[in-house]
Structures are given as structure tokens and as C-alpha cells.
Design an enzyme around this catalytic site. Structure first.
Site, PDB file in Angstrom:
ATOM      1  N   THR A 412       0.815  -1.220   0.000  1.00  0.00           N
ATOM      2  CA  THR A 412       0.000   0.000   0.000  1.00  0.00           C
ATOM      3  C   THR A 412       0.850   1.272   0.000  1.00  0.00           C
ATOM      4  OG1 THR A 412      -1.622  -1.300   1.255  1.00  0.00           O
ATOM      5  CG2 THR A 412      -2.033   1.032   1.102  1.00  0.00           C
ATOM      6  N   GLY A 500      -1.015  -2.851   5.864  1.00  0.00           N
ATOM      7  CA  GLY A 500      -1.955  -3.924   6.153  1.00  0.00           C
ATOM      8  C   GLY A 500      -2.841  -3.584   7.337  1.00  0.00           C
TER       9      GLY A 500
END
Length: 593
Positions: A412, A500
Site C-alpha cells: 500500500t 496492512g
């Protein structure tokens, strides 16, 4: 020969850093340092780099080249939405392991005129081909995680291009086509591979080499790309040029859509079926923000299918019952409260939170003052909680649901922006696991593995799981793009992080450090990461010997050391001054003017 190769590698690395610092200095605006060692002792947290300030605009994101692209747009009068499009386009090139056109994102927007916050859901959706048992083996047991991840079976319908267009249509000020010029130029002329990208390529070599097109890109001539090596991606430049000139219809209905379908359907050993309708019917959803008043602040973020804003709101609502501010960042008692409050929130998350278009999520109950006050009573003790359970809520269609244990691994990226008009944007963007499904399209971008964010089991012990996979459903996420307003309804803080399910802890730590403990935004980001999701207190590598480690163990927590590599990019606002911070654990910077 080895000595020559080492010298060549060193020169490439030096060229890379010279290039980055040239970019930053050429803008003639403030910046934060790239990366320095974190600083900590037993009684004091200290800065390893200084917060920067600006009065007109600010951007903080995960890569200097991407930040430079966004800063150029802001400098030329663009809005935060315009700058996001430029920044994301470059991130997909220089940080392909984390986000890109083949992924999804959540965006939180603050409008300076109305002082209202809204959110855009660009999360990936499950294609029509999915089945409830698709991640179970012949014995009805979950398959190994990476057996599900690597290949076409894990690919959800990408939402990032649609989100970029949706944000620009609502809030853009510069022509769409002009927003891609920096990314196109970099893709065609080449960029210097960062140390982080090079290390991740080597670490994931076996999986990346499984598919020829992916292998050829990251392992030219059979050798992994090295830090400082120049890398071109002309296929990505062609893709961006098509999107710039034709809009996103080429992605969801045209030749790029065909490319995605063929890539997913031809993946050796792990293929899946995506049809034209899956892509053509994708829609970005505008949702009301989930907000929680914390002391004198209003903390707002993304609601379901994200669990981020609910969990952060719950944790803050629980610890508000205790005097966290007076305890300070080096207090074992403070971290006991934060750690166990986090465990309570994660227990509720596992049972109650999923895509609200498919499941009735009891958001109001989970964030109600009375409920959180009752949950807070559980922390009125000296020791860590022995066991944690979801709270009992009056929600008929969820009371019989079982807890979910789905994985959400860290990758991410994040972008925080305040533009010269006073608007603010916080966007967390992802392809899920590092390098996603490992499938690269002919268009030069990787596809996500977002479907593995669903529970692999559709039920447990005869009870259904809220985050089970269904056609068109969006998997639950922990991404936590956040915007905070003060009691005058003015901007106070814009932030988010990759990581996460640890994202919630990284963002929470930064909020508490800044609002409760009075640390500047850079110090707040650099504060050592300590995260407790499921009972084990994870502490960032390098802090084994500090007294918090021993104290938390004595309180009753199990301790685990790890590389908690947050990537918090944040902007704080105080009396009209913008203060930018960038996480030194990664390679991003903050720029402002």
C-alpha cells in the site's frame, strides 16, 4: 570484476540520490529529508529530521518523484484532486509494488468552502465468477495464502482509475490530459530504481519470475534490477497517454479492459475469469464519512468496507475515558490502555465489519458513547486483558455471525495534500500484497490480489462470516485515510499510512502523539511503532532494550519484535500554517510552499 560491479552499483545509487535532491531543490520549496535513523531513548523521543512549514499548499507522499509531480500541479494552481492524479500516476511507475492502476483506493476530501467532509470508495470489487468456496481446498480447508495470491484467482476489478477520474470531475481545476505529463515523461525516459524497490524485487524473486511478462520487467536479462539502475516502462507510458486522451473508458471498456481480461484468464496455474461486464459496470461510490468526536476534535475517515475509521474511532472513544495526555509517550500505562483498546476494536472488527452494501454494519452502535464507555470499563485494571471478545450488540442479522480471521498483509501507499484553496485530500491506495497478484498486463502495470482480503472461509462452526466473498462485493480493508477538524470546524490534521491491518495502529499512534502528547507532526510520525491487534504487543525492531519493553511484559503482554515499517504521510494545520511530515522508514518526502 566484483570490485568493478560494486563501484558501478555505488555510482548508480549516488546518481539516484543526486537526481532526487536535484528534483527537490529545483522546486525551490521546503522539503523533509529522505531517510534518517530513528531517535529514541528511555525518557525522550527526539527528531531525526525537522518538520517543514508552508502557508499556501503542502503535499506529503511515498516517493520523491511522485511528490514532485503533485507539487508541480499545486504550484501551477491545481487542486488537491489534480495533484493526487499526477502523484498516483507516478507512484504506479516508481513504486509498483504498492499501488497503481491495477488496484484500488479510499479517498477522504475536505471542502474549504462548506467545511464538509466526504469520502470516495474506489475499492476493488469481486468479479461475477467468484464462488463462496473458491479459496478452499478439496478438504474444505483454506488454501495456503500465497497459493491464492499469486495468479488470476486473487484479482479484483480495479477501482483506482475510476477514483482518479471521479475526484477530478468533482474537484479538478486543471485539464485532465495535463495531469499525466510528468508520469508519461518518466516512464519513457526512465527513472532510477530506489533502494526499497530493488530490495523488494530480490526478496520476492521466486513469485515475480512465475509469469514471463512480470519476470522480464523486474529481471531484465535474468538479473534483478539494482538500486540506482535506470528503468523505462514505455508500455505504461502508452497506457497513461491513452487514459489522458480518451478518459477511463479505454480502461474499463476498451483495449486496456481486454488486456486485463486476457492477463487474468491466461495466468499459468492460477487463472480466473473476468468478463467485460465486470469492468464496464465498476462504479466509485461516494459515502458519508465515519466520524467520532475525540476530546475537542472531530476525527473522520472511511467507513465500510474499510474498518479503519470505525476502529480508530472506537480506540479513541475507549481511551478518552482515561487521562492519556498526562501519561505521555514513554508511559507503560498509556501503551497498556492503547494496546488493549485496540484489541477490543479488532475483536469487533472481526465480527461486525464488512462491505455495508452487503452486510448491515452497526456503525452507530460500535461508535456510541455508551457502548465505548462500557468497553472502557474492561481496562480499569493494572494488567493486560487475558481474553478479548466482540461486544454484544442488538443487531439481529449479525448476532449469529462468526469471527473472521482473514489476512491483510502490508504493502500500500498514501498521499496527503492541502491545496492553495484550502481543500484537503487524504488517500490510501493499494494493490494489496507487495506486487499484488504478480500479474503484469501488456499495459505495463500490475494487477491487485485484493480478493484475498476476503475471508477464505464463508462460514465457521456453522455460522456465516460477514467478510465472506460474494459477486460485486468489496473486501474489508484496514486502510485509514483520515482528516481531523478542530472545534471551530477547521482543518487540524490530514494523514494515513500503508501497512496492512497495522495501518490502524500506525495512524492511531500519530494522532495521539500529536493531539494528546503535543509532539510536532514529524516527531509524531517517528515515534516508535507499537501495535497490538490480537493480544501480542508488536514493537518496532531496535527498541528491545528500552524500559517499555520490559514494563509491558511485566503487565502481562506477550512481546514480538518486528519491522513495523509504517509509511505515515501527514499534514498538520495550526493557525493557518501547514506543517508537513514524512515517515523516515520509507522513501517519501513532504513539499510545501
Amino acid at each position: 570484476m566484483e570490485k568493478t560491479a560494486r563501484k558501478r552499483g555505488a555510482r548508480r545509487l549516488m546518481d539516484y540520490f543526486r537526481f532526487v535532491f536535484f528534483i527537490i531543490s529545483s522546486l525551490s520549496i521546503g522539503h523533509s529529508a529522505l531517510s534518517k535513523e530513528l531517535c529514541f531513548d528511555e525518557r525522550e523521543f527526539c527528531n531525526s529530521q525537522k518538520v517543514i512549514s508552508a502557508t499556501k499548499w503542502m503535499i506529503s507522499a511515498a516517493n520523491p518523484l511522485a511528490v514532485k509531480a503533485g507539487a508541480t500541479i499545486l504550484k501551477n494552481g491545481g487542486s488537491a484532486a489534480d495533484a493526487m492524479v499526477a502523484t498516483q500516476s507516478v507512484l504506479g511507475l516508481v513504486e509498483p509494488q504498492s499501488s497503481g492502476l491495477g488496484g484500488g483506493a479510499f479517498l477522504v476530501w475536505y471542502d474549504s468552502k462548506t467545511k464538509k467532509i466526504t469520502t470516495l470508495d474506489g475499492r476493488e470489487t469481486a468479479p461475477l465468477s467468484v464462488t463462496p468456496n473458491m479459496f478452499l481446498d478439496g478438504n474444505n480447508e483454506p488454501v495456503k495464502f500465497f497459493d491464492a495470491v499469486v495468479g488470476g484467482n486473487s484479482v479484483g476489478i480495479p477501482g483506482t482509475p475510476a477514483l482518479m477520474k471521479s475526484a477530478h470531475r468533482r474537484w479538478g481545476k486543471i485539464d485532465w490530459e495535463k495531469l499525466f505529463s510528468e508520469a508519461i515523461a518518466l516512464a519513457e525516459s526512465g527513472f532510477f530504481v530506489s533502494d526499497r524497490l530493488a530490495k523488494m524485487i530480490k526478496r520476492d524473486g521466486r513469485r515475480l519470475k512465475k509469469f514471463p511478462r512480470t519476470s522480464h520487467y523486474f529481471f531484465p536479462n535474468g538479473k534483478a534490477l539494482e538500486s540506482g539502475e535506470k528503468l523505462e516502462n514505455k508500455a505504461y507510458a502508452k497506457t497513461l497517454r491513452s487514459i489522458a486522451q480518451e478518459g477511463i473508458s479505454v480502461f474499463y471498456r476498451g483495449r486496456i479492459a481486454v488486456d486485463i481480461i486476457e492477463t487474468v484468464g491466461s495466468a499459468t496455474g492460477n487463472k480466473n475469469t473476468i468478463v467485460r461486464g465486470d469492468l464496464a459496470n465498476y462504479k466509485v461510490v461516494e459515502r458519508r464519512p465515519v466520524c467520532k468526536v475525540y476530546r475537542s476534535y472531530k476525527v473522520c475517515g472511511m467507513g465500510p468496507p474499510s474498518s479503519g475509521a470505525i476502529a480508530i474511532g472506537q480506540i479513541l472513544g475507549i481511551i478518552e475515558n482515561y487521562n492519556i495526555s498526562s501519561l505521555g509517550p514513554t508511559s507503560p500505562e498509556a501503551w497498556r490502555l492503547i494496546g488493549d483498546a485496540s484489541r477490543l476494536a479488532f475483536a469487533d472488527r472481526a465480527k461486525y465489519v464488512a462491505d455495508s452494501d452487503f452486510v448491515k454494519v452497526p456503525t452507530k452502535q460500535l461508535l456510541s458513547q455508551n457502548y465505548l464507555h462500557e468497553r472502557a470499563k474492561k481496562l480499569n485494571r493494572k494488567k493486560a486483558l487475558l481474553k478479548v471478545h466482540p461486544g454484544i450488540l442488538k443487531v439481529d442479522d449479525l448476532s449469529h455471525f462468526s469471527n473472521d480471521a482473514s489476512l491483510e498483509l502490508p504493502s500500500t501507499s498514501h498521499i496527503s495534500i492541502v491545496d492553495s484553496y484550502g481543500n484537503a485530500l487524504s488517500m490510501t491506495t493499494t494493490i494489496e500484497n507487495a506486487f499484488g497478484s504478480r500479474l503484469m498486463t501488456r499495459g505495463g502495470f500490475l494487477l491487485n490480489n485484493e480478493l484475498t482480503d476476503f475471508s477464505f472461509r464463508p462460514q465457521k462452526d456453522g455460522s456465516p462470516i460477514a467478510n465472506s466473498i460474494e459477486r460485486g462485493k468489496r473486501p474489508r480493508s484496514s486502510m485509514s485515510p483520515t482528516i481531523i477538524k478542530d472545534n471551530q470546524n477547521e482543518l487540524k490534521l490530514i494523514l494515513g499510512s500503508p501497512g496492512g491491518s497495522r495501518i490502524i495502529g500506525y495512524v492511531l499512534k500519530t494522532i495521539i502523539a500529536h493531539l494528546d502528547w503535543g509532539l510536532d507532526i514529524q516527531k509524531s510520525i517517528e515515534l516508535p511503532n507499537m501495535v497490538n491487534r490480537f493480544g501480542v504487543f508488536e514493537i518496532e525492531n531496535g527498541y528491545q532494550n528500552n524500559y517499555l519493553f520490559g514494563s509491558l511484559k511485566e503487565i502481562g503482554f506477550k512481546i514480538k519484535m518486528g519491522a513495523l515499517n509504517s509509511g505515515v504521510y501527514a499534514i498538520a494545520v495550526d493557525k493557518g500554517i501547514l506543517y508537513g511530515g514524512a515517515d523516515p522508514r520509507r522513501e517519501g518526502v513532504a513539499l510545501g510552499n
